[in-house]
Design a protein around this motif. Structure first.
Motif, PDB file in Angstrom:
ATOM      1  N   VAL A 190       0.857  -1.180   0.000  1.00  8.53           N
ATOM      2  CA  VAL A 190       0.000   0.000   0.000  1.00  8.53           C
ATOM      3  C   VAL A 190       0.894   1.231   0.000  1.00  8.53           C
ATOM      4  CG1 VAL A 190      -1.810   1.272   1.189  1.00  8.53           C
ATOM      5  CG2 VAL A 190      -1.778  -1.240   1.275  1.00  8.53           C
ATOM      6  N   LEU A 191       0.670   2.076  -1.017  1.00  6.26           N
ATOM      7  CA  LEU A 191       1.467   3.292  -1.192  1.00  6.26           C
ATOM      8  C   LEU A 191       0.595   4.483  -0.813  1.00  6.26           C
ATOM      9  CD1 LEU A 191       4.228   4.261  -2.373  1.00  6.26           C
ATOM     10  CD2 LEU A 191       3.119   4.382  -4.600  1.00  6.26           C
ATOM     11  N   GLU A 192       1.072   5.300   0.114  1.00  5.91           N
ATOM     12  CA  GLU A 192       0.352   6.519   0.487  1.00  5.91           C
ATOM     13  C   GLU A 192       1.315   7.685   0.474  1.00  5.91           C
ATOM     14  OE1 GLU A 192      -1.729   6.008   4.213  1.00  5.91           O
ATOM     15  OE2 GLU A 192      -3.152   4.588   3.305  1.00  5.91           O
ATOM     16  N   MET A 193       0.987   8.700  -0.302  1.00  3.14           N
ATOM     17  CA  MET A 193       1.811   9.904  -0.391  1.00  3.14           C
ATOM     18  C   MET A 193       3.299   9.576  -0.559  1.00  3.14           C
ATOM     19  SD  MET A 193      -0.249  12.230   2.325  1.00  3.14           S
ATOM     20  CE  MET A 193       0.610  13.752   1.914  1.00  3.14           C
ATOM     21  N   GLY A 194       3.554   8.673  -1.476  1.00  2.64           N
ATOM     22  CA  GLY A 194       4.947   8.388  -1.826  1.00  2.64           C
ATOM     23  C   GLY A 194       5.671   7.441  -0.903  1.00  2.64           C
ATOM     24  N   ARG A 195       4.951   6.868   0.082  1.00  2.00           N
ATOM     25  CA  ARG A 195       5.599   5.919   1.010  1.00  2.00           C
ATOM     26  C   ARG A 195       4.824   4.609   1.074  1.00  2.00           C
ATOM     27  NH1 ARG A 195       6.246  10.527   4.373  1.00  2.00           N
ATOM     28  NH2 ARG A 195       8.470  11.018   4.561  1.00  2.00           N
ATOM     29  N   ILE A 196       5.562   3.494   1.242  1.00  2.00           N
ATOM     30  CA  ILE A 196       4.898   2.215   1.490  1.00  2.00           C
ATOM     31  C   ILE A 196       4.490   2.186   2.966  1.00  2.00           C
ATOM     32  CG2 ILE A 196       5.200  -0.300   1.575  1.00  2.00           C
ATOM     33  CD1 ILE A 196       5.280   0.701  -1.291  1.00  2.00           C
ATOM     34  N   VAL A 197       3.176   1.998   3.197  1.00  2.00           N
ATOM     35  CA  VAL A 197       2.711   2.016   4.589  1.00  2.00           C
ATOM     36  C   VAL A 197       2.273   0.636   5.074  1.00  2.00           C
ATOM     37  CG1 VAL A 197       2.060   4.452   4.542  1.00  2.00           C
ATOM     38  CG2 VAL A 197       0.375   2.713   3.907  1.00  2.00           C
ATOM     39  N   MET A 198       2.126  -0.304   4.157  1.00  6.05           N
ATOM     40  CA  MET A 198       1.689  -1.644   4.562  1.00  6.05           C
ATOM     41  C   MET A 198       2.063  -2.637   3.481  1.00  6.05           C
ATOM     42  SD  MET A 198      -2.182  -2.793   5.525  1.00  6.05           S
ATOM     43  CE  MET A 198      -2.610  -1.355   6.444  1.00  6.05           C
ATOM     44  N   THR A 199       2.372  -3.865   3.872  1.00  6.65           N
ATOM     45  CA  THR A 199       2.632  -4.911   2.882  1.00  6.65           C
ATOM     46  C   THR A 199       2.267  -6.268   3.463  1.00  6.65           C
ATOM     47  OG1 THR A 199       4.301  -5.932   1.453  1.00  6.65           O
ATOM     48  CG2 THR A 199       5.073  -5.120   3.572  1.00  6.65           C
ATOM     49  N   GLY A 200       1.972  -7.217   2.583  1.00  7.06           N
ATOM     50  CA  GLY A 200       1.675  -8.564   3.046  1.00  7.06           C
ATOM     51  C   GLY A 200       1.023  -9.371   1.942  1.00  7.06           C
ATOM     52  N   PRO A 201       0.770 -10.667   2.214  1.00  5.05           N
ATOM     53  CA  PRO A 201       0.000 -11.468   1.271  1.00  5.05           C
ATOM     54  C   PRO A 201      -1.400 -10.869   1.145  1.00  5.05           C
ATOM     55  CG  PRO A 201       0.946 -12.837   3.030  1.00  5.05           C
ATOM     56  CD  PRO A 201       1.156 -11.414   3.431  1.00  5.05           C
ATOM     57  N   CYS A 202      -2.018 -11.012  -0.028  1.00  6.17           N
ATOM     58  CA  CYS A 202      -3.317 -10.372  -0.256  1.00  6.17           C
ATOM     59  C   CYS A 202      -4.369 -10.828   0.749  1.00  6.17           C
ATOM     60  CB  CYS A 202      -3.770 -10.601  -1.694  1.00  6.17           C
ATOM     61  SG  CYS A 202      -2.777  -9.654  -2.849  1.00  6.17           S
ATOM     62  N   GLU A 203      -4.319 -12.105   1.146  1.00  4.03           N
ATOM     63  CA  GLU A 203      -5.283 -12.598   2.137  1.00  4.03           C
ATOM     64  C   GLU A 203      -5.213 -11.774   3.422  1.00  4.03           C
ATOM     65  OE1 GLU A 203      -7.689 -14.735   1.866  1.00  4.03           O
ATOM     66  OE2 GLU A 203      -7.109 -14.839  -0.248  1.00  4.03           O
ATOM     67  N   GLN A 204      -3.973 -11.478   3.817  1.00  2.00           N
ATOM     68  CA  GLN A 204      -3.754 -10.709   5.042  1.00  2.00           C
ATOM     69  C   GLN A 204      -4.203  -9.252   4.856  1.00  2.00           C
ATOM     70  OE1 GLN A 204       0.291 -11.379   6.388  1.00  2.00           O
ATOM     71  NE2 GLN A 204       0.313  -9.362   7.347  1.00  2.00           N
ATOM     72  N   LEU A 205      -3.900  -8.679   3.698  1.00  2.00           N
ATOM     73  CA  LEU A 205      -4.305  -7.295   3.446  1.00  2.00           C
ATOM     74  C   LEU A 205      -5.832  -7.188   3.449  1.00  2.00           C
ATOM     75  CD1 LEU A 205      -1.775  -6.186   0.652  1.00  2.00           C
ATOM     76  CD2 LEU A 205      -1.724  -5.609   3.082  1.00  2.00           C
ATOM     77  N   LYS A 206      -6.489  -8.179   2.837  1.00  2.00           N
ATOM     78  CA  LYS A 206      -7.961  -8.136   2.771  1.00  2.00           C
ATOM     79  C   LYS A 206      -8.582  -8.145   4.161  1.00  2.00           C
ATOM     80  CE  LYS A 206      -8.332 -11.390  -0.570  1.00  2.00           C
ATOM     81  NZ  LYS A 206      -8.938 -12.430  -1.399  1.00  2.00           N
ATOM     82  N   ALA A 207      -7.898  -8.794   5.097  1.00  2.00           N
ATOM     83  CA  ALA A 207      -8.446  -8.918   6.446  1.00  2.00           C
ATOM     84  C   ALA A 207      -8.160  -7.676   7.305  1.00  2.00           C
ATOM     85  CB  ALA A 207      -7.849 -10.166   7.119  1.00  2.00           C
ATOM     86  N   SER A 208      -7.329  -6.764   6.806  1.00  2.00           N
ATOM     87  CA  SER A 208      -6.951  -5.611   7.633  1.00  2.00           C
ATOM     88  C   SER A 208      -8.081  -4.583   7.711  1.00  2.00           C
ATOM     89  CB  SER A 208      -5.673  -4.981   7.055  1.00  2.00           C
ATOM     90  OG  SER A 208      -5.807  -3.594   6.945  1.00  2.00           O
ATOM     91  N   ASP A 209      -8.333  -4.053   8.908  1.00  2.00           N
ATOM     92  CA  ASP A 209      -9.401  -3.063   9.083  1.00  2.00           C
ATOM     93  C   ASP A 209      -9.162  -1.830   8.220  1.00  2.00           C
ATOM     94  OD1 ASP A 209     -10.653  -4.675  10.867  1.00  2.00           O
ATOM     95  OD2 ASP A 209      -9.882  -3.668  12.666  1.00  2.00           O
ATOM     96  N   ASP A 210      -7.912  -1.361   8.179  1.00  2.00           N
ATOM     97  CA  ASP A 210      -7.604  -0.151   7.395  1.00  2.00           C
ATOM     98  C   ASP A 210      -7.884  -0.369   5.916  1.00  2.00           C
ATOM     99  OD1 ASP A 210      -6.913   1.269   9.562  1.00  2.00           O
ATOM    100  OD2 ASP A 210      -4.727   1.137   9.277  1.00  2.00           O
ATOM    101  N   ILE A 211      -7.463  -1.539   5.419  1.00  2.00           N
ATOM    102  CA  ILE A 211      -7.695  -1.824   3.989  1.00  2.00           C
ATOM    103  C   ILE A 211      -9.195  -1.912   3.726  1.00  2.00           C
ATOM    104  CG2 ILE A 211      -7.429  -3.540   2.158  1.00  2.00           C
ATOM    105  CD1 ILE A 211      -4.768  -2.473   2.589  1.00  2.00           C
ATOM    106  N   GLN A 212      -9.919  -2.556   4.632  1.00  2.00           N
ATOM    107  CA  GLN A 212     -11.367  -2.672   4.435  1.00  2.00           C
ATOM    108  C   GLN A 212     -12.017  -1.303   4.430  1.00  2.00           C
ATOM    109  OE1 GLN A 212     -13.423  -5.633   6.556  1.00  2.00           O
ATOM    110  NE2 GLN A 212     -11.996  -7.231   5.977  1.00  2.00           N
ATOM    111  N   GLU A 213     -11.585  -0.451   5.344  1.00  2.00           N
ATOM    112  CA  GLU A 213     -12.212   0.866   5.456  1.00  2.00           C
ATOM    113  C   GLU A 213     -11.838   1.781   4.284  1.00  2.00           C
ATOM    114  OE1 GLU A 213     -11.650   2.722   9.232  1.00  2.00           O
ATOM    115  OE2 GLU A 213     -12.560   4.608   8.547  1.00  2.00           O
ATOM    116  N   PHE A 214     -10.546   1.843   3.961  1.00  2.00           N
ATOM    117  CA  PHE A 214     -10.102   2.855   2.990  1.00  2.00           C
ATOM    118  C   PHE A 214     -10.060   2.350   1.552  1.00  2.00           C
ATOM    119  CE2 PHE A 214      -8.130   4.306   7.011  1.00  2.00           C
ATOM    120  CZ  PHE A 214      -8.843   5.496   7.129  1.00  2.00           C
TER     121      PHE A 214
END
Ligand code: ATP
Length: 236
Positions: free
Chosen positions: A207-231
């Motif tokens: 996940v890239l935000e304002m020119g920085r990587i703020v999160m990384t992981g397998p897609c299964e894990q990203l899908k389960a993240s609250d931030d990813i779900q919300e934003f």
């Protein structure tokens, strides 16, 4: 094996710092997606890898070679092809001529590569003698992907393949992207605003935000993240 390794990349537009120290890796056989809002720097990252922009700082290593700052044609000949946002097909050239241009760094017989493209995109074979400008948006996206394949890339970078396409066509294009990866072993770096389909198709994401990587992981894990779900997935 690591195909692409990007370390602490910084890229500017004049005084605007679009990439603020980006590091990512892509392993052989993976589909890696970069998620991010408008203006996060996704296109800039791809353009810098492709040699269309020069980084101010940082390293880009491709198959063990340092490639940061090389001209775009050198980057293509090393085995990276970029399927750009907005497709950029040559409207007055035929479909087959557009495809052949994708192989400009190679010599010799292109018929096997054309056959491969036509296997995945039969509509392009049917219409191969027609001017590319007459294709629909979805077919132009197919042509752009086909042209990228003609370079026999070791890494294919796709910038927003769903841009301007209906949900149905988006599904179709992503189905083909997944098959090219699974059946032909094409390694891919995928930038996509549609986080749903990107996380379904890719193996890993950043996940890239304002020119920085703020999160990384397998897609299964990203899908389960609250931030990813919300934003990114629009769930509350
Ligand atoms: P999008 O999905 O809208 O293409 P993106 O994540 O690909 O967004 P970039 O196009 O890489 O984002 O842009 C990153 C930053 O660089 C943004 O703040 C943008 O305003 C800025 N930028 C992009 N292109 C230019 C340009 N030609 N001149 C100046 N600033 C630019």
């Amino acid at each position: 094996m690591t195909v692409l390794s990007v370390r602490n990349l910084e890229t500017f537009y004049g005084a605007i710092m679009a990439l603020r120290g980006v590091s990512i890796d892509v392993e052989q056989g993976e589909i890696v997606t970069i998620l991010g809002a408008n203006g996060a720097g996704k296109t800039t990252l791809m353009k810098t890898i492709a040699g269309l922009m020069d980084p101010e700082k940082g390293q880009i290593t491709f198959m063990g070679d340092a490639i940061a700052g090389l001209d775009p044609d050198r980057v293509v000949s090393k085995g990276i092809s970029l399927v750009p946002e907005g497709r950029e097909v040559f409207p007055y050239l035929s479909i087959e001529e557009n495809l052949k241009l994708g192989a400009f760094t190679r010599r010799g017989d292109l018929s096997n590569d054309l056959d491969l493209v036509y296997t995945y995109f039969p509509i392009l074979k049917e219409r191969r003698r027609q001017a590319a400008g007459f294709l629909s948006g979805g077919q132009q996206q197919m042509l752009a992907i086909g042209r990228g394949l003609m370079a026999e890339p070791k890494l294919m970078m796709l910038d927003e393949p769903s841009l301007g396409l209906s949900p149905l066509l988006t599904q179709e294009i992503f189905g083909i992207i997944a098959r090219l990866n699974a059946e032909e072993g094409v390694t891919m770096l995928l930038v996509e605003q549609n986080a749903h389909i990107a996380l379904e198709t890719a193996h890993r994401g950043y996940v890239l935000e304002m020119g920085r990587i703020v999160m990384t992981g397998p897609c299964e894990q990203l899908k389960a993240s609250d931030d990813i779900q919300e934003f990114y997935l629009g769930r509350t």
